[in-house]
Design a protein around this motif. Sequence first.
Motif, PDB file in Angstrom:
ATOM      1  N   GLN A   1      -1.235   4.972   1.023  1.00  0.00           N
ATOM      2  CA  GLN A   1      -0.737   5.363  -0.293  1.00  0.00           C
ATOM      3  C   GLN A   1      -0.215   6.792  -0.261  1.00  0.00           C
TER       4      GLN A   1
ATOM      5  N   ALA B   1       0.835  -1.207   0.000  1.00  0.00           N
ATOM      6  CA  ALA B   1       0.000   0.000   0.000  1.00  0.00           C
ATOM      7  C   ALA B   1       0.864   1.249   0.000  1.00  0.00           C
ATOM      8  N   SER B   2       1.938   1.245   0.775  1.00  0.00           N
ATOM      9  CA  SER B   2       2.793   2.439   0.836  1.00  0.00           C
ATOM     10  C   SER B   2       3.528   2.675  -0.480  1.00  0.00           C
TER      11      SER B   2
ATOM     12  N   THR C   1      -5.058   4.949  -6.309  1.00  0.00           N
ATOM     13  CA  THR C   1      -4.866   4.265  -7.586  1.00  0.00           C
ATOM     14  C   THR C   1      -6.159   3.736  -8.187  1.00  0.00           C
TER      15      THR C   1
ATOM     16  N   ASN D   1       1.941   2.263  -3.313  1.00  0.00           N
ATOM     17  CA  ASN D   1       0.812   2.463  -4.222  1.00  0.00           C
ATOM     18  C   ASN D   1       0.503   1.236  -5.069  1.00  0.00           C
TER      19      ASN D   1
ATOM     20  N   LYS E   1      -8.641   4.604  -2.033  1.00  0.00           N
ATOM     21  CA  LYS E   1      -7.427   4.267  -2.770  1.00  0.00           C
ATOM     22  C   LYS E   1      -7.168   5.283  -3.877  1.00  0.00           C
TER      23      LYS E   1
ATOM     24  N   GLU F   1      -2.385  -3.722  -2.587  1.00  0.00           N
ATOM     25  CA  GLU F   1      -1.750  -4.358  -1.434  1.00  0.00           C
ATOM     26  C   GLU F   1      -2.015  -5.858  -1.310  1.00  0.00           C
TER      27      GLU F   1
END
Length: 195
Positions: free
Chosen positions: A152, A17-18, A128, A20, A126, A23
């Motif tokens: 993100q 997640a970090s 993305t 992007n 999110k 996850e």
Amino acid sequence: KHGIPVAEFRRVMAEGASNNDMEYFSALTHFGISQREKWNSAPEIPYPEAKEVLETLKSRGYKLGIIANQALDARDRLRKFGLYDLFEVMVISQEQGVSKPQPAIFLDALYKAGAKAHECVMVGDKLTNDIAPAKALGFKTVWIRQEWGGMQTVTSEEMRPDFTIDSLSQLKIIFGLAPWSNANPICQTGLVALF
């Protein structure tokens, strides 16, 4: 199921997640698990303030919709939580055969709502999957920084939301519905689409 400690799987999901990444799928890849594994949506529950915020928006005349990458049981789960009747438009990926971030799922929601993108707001967790594709189509966007999507990072203008909030209840401020708010609402008509 695969002998992977839950804490380790969640750590790898957070790392994805970090970066992007998607996850869940990045964790599956990391551990060499087939991406055909289905996400277990049973433990998912709405944000605690969800019903009250949605009822407030609906009572003020906003048309509510869902654009979600969810399983076929999504409607049943919404009924279980007493949220189903609050929505006029539902576009569920497993029903449509298309998922976010593909533009088609957003366009289908616009068609069902009888609205144009510039009249609508996409609220998503999110960058993305929710914010960038909706923004590209002309939606106004609100990023709710919670759960995995909250990890993100905005890395481009295409991903930069119009508003960022840390709880669903902050939507009332953005829409000018908080008792003390004198803000101009983010939109007056159209669809408020939620993740």
